[in-house]
Design a protein around this motif. Structure first.
Motif, PDB file in Angstrom:
ATOM      1  N   SER A 121      10.452 -18.210  23.014  1.00  0.00           N
ATOM      2  CA  SER A 121      10.818 -19.243  22.253  1.00  0.00           C
ATOM      3  C   SER A 121      10.527 -18.716  20.938  1.00  0.00           C
ATOM      4  O   SER A 121      11.278 -17.975  20.222  1.00  0.00           O
ATOM      5  CB  SER A 121      10.497 -19.854  22.373  1.00  0.00           C
ATOM      6  OG  SER A 121      10.856 -21.146  21.469  1.00  0.00           O
ATOM      7  N   TYR A 141      15.097 -20.798  22.706  1.00  0.00           N
ATOM      8  CA  TYR A 141      15.021 -21.170  21.102  1.00  0.00           C
ATOM      9  C   TYR A 141      14.562 -22.841  20.928  1.00  0.00           C
ATOM     10  O   TYR A 141      13.879 -23.428  20.632  1.00  0.00           O
ATOM     11  CB  TYR A 141      15.457 -20.706  19.932  1.00  0.00           C
ATOM     12  CG  TYR A 141      14.637 -20.727  18.867  1.00  0.00           C
ATOM     13  CD1 TYR A 141      13.687 -19.304  18.770  1.00  0.00           C
ATOM     14  CD2 TYR A 141      15.211 -21.387  17.887  1.00  0.00           C
ATOM     15  CE1 TYR A 141      12.628 -19.222  18.022  1.00  0.00           C
ATOM     16  CE2 TYR A 141      14.017 -21.006  16.704  1.00  0.00           C
ATOM     17  CZ  TYR A 141      12.866 -20.572  16.455  1.00  0.00           C
ATOM     18  OH  TYR A 141      12.592 -19.891  15.306  1.00  0.00           O
ATOM     19  N   SER A 142      15.678 -23.495  21.027  1.00  0.00           N
ATOM     20  CA  SER A 142      15.992 -25.066  21.612  1.00  0.00           C
ATOM     21  C   SER A 142      14.818 -25.558  22.425  1.00  0.00           C
ATOM     22  O   SER A 142      14.983 -24.582  23.545  1.00  0.00           O
ATOM     23  CB  SER A 142      17.530 -25.491  21.419  1.00  0.00           C
ATOM     24  OG  SER A 142      18.242 -25.410  22.722  1.00  0.00           O
ATOM     25  N   ASN A 143      14.843 -26.870  22.501  1.00  0.00           N
ATOM     26  CA  ASN A 143      14.655 -27.579  23.284  1.00  0.00           C
ATOM     27  C   ASN A 143      15.362 -27.772  24.979  1.00  0.00           C
ATOM     28  O   ASN A 143      15.254 -27.950  25.737  1.00  0.00           O
ATOM     29  CB  ASN A 143      14.226 -28.693  22.833  1.00  0.00           C
ATOM     30  CG  ASN A 143      12.590 -29.189  22.403  1.00  0.00           C
ATOM     31  OD1 ASN A 143      11.897 -28.028  22.786  1.00  0.00           O
ATOM     32  ND2 ASN A 143      12.452 -30.094  22.143  1.00  0.00           N
TER      33      ASN A 143
END
Length: 167
Positions: free
Chosen positions: A34, A61-63
């Motif tokens: 991440s 990287y994003s949820n």
């Protein structure tokens, strides 16, 4: 303004040693990143012959990507936050589940310069490493507010050391 990240010979030496050991043992590696945005995978793939051991890397990287690519339950992220032991463990497990790798490591943290809170300050990084048939090892490291690139660089070094410790 972005800074150029220089990995450095010390970290490349760790990667070379890890890949050599994996090659000797026939071990495949997967990464789930991440806050490092693929820097660990880039470090490993900078070494010629890495395809013998590096199976794949997930940059989540994003949820939403953590859930979609690694199967991290969204309720887990909602409950504990993306930067947590629980999510790091789930990311490492998801990397094993969604790959042919024998060994996986995950990195989730706050590289900065923004995003920190009193409970989760800039420089906090959670790592998890796992083997397919063994326990998941977790480490919480507070690097401090050293600057985004230094937090990322040190995170790569820490992840390489964790992978090596499981071999």
């Amino acid at each position: 303004m972005s800074e150029e990240i220089e990995i450095g010979g010390d970290i490349l030496a760790l990667a070379v040693e890890l890949l050599s050991t994996c090659r000797q043992r026939g071990t495949l590696i997967a990464t789930a990143e991440s806050c490092t945005g693929g820097l660990l995978a880039a470090t490993l793939t900078a070494i010629p012959g890495c395809s013998d051991c590096f199976e794949r890397g997930f940059v989540t990287y994003s949820n939403a990507s953590k859930s979609e690519m690694l199967g991290v339950p969204s309720w887990l992220i909602d409950k504990h936050g993306a930067v947590s032991e629980d999510v790091a463990r789930a990311m490492a497990g998801g990397a094993l589940t969604h790959s042919r790798a024998d060994l996986a490591v995950s990195i989730t943290g706050i590289a900065g310069p923004d995003g920190g809170t009193p409970e989760k300050p800039v420089g906090l990084v959670h790592f998890a490493a796992a083997t397919r048939h063994g326990p998941v090892v977790h480490e919480r490291v507070l690097f401090g507010d050293l600057g985004r690139t230094e937090v990322q660089r040190r995170s790569v070094a820490q992840a390489l050391k964790m992978l090596a410790s499981l071999l």
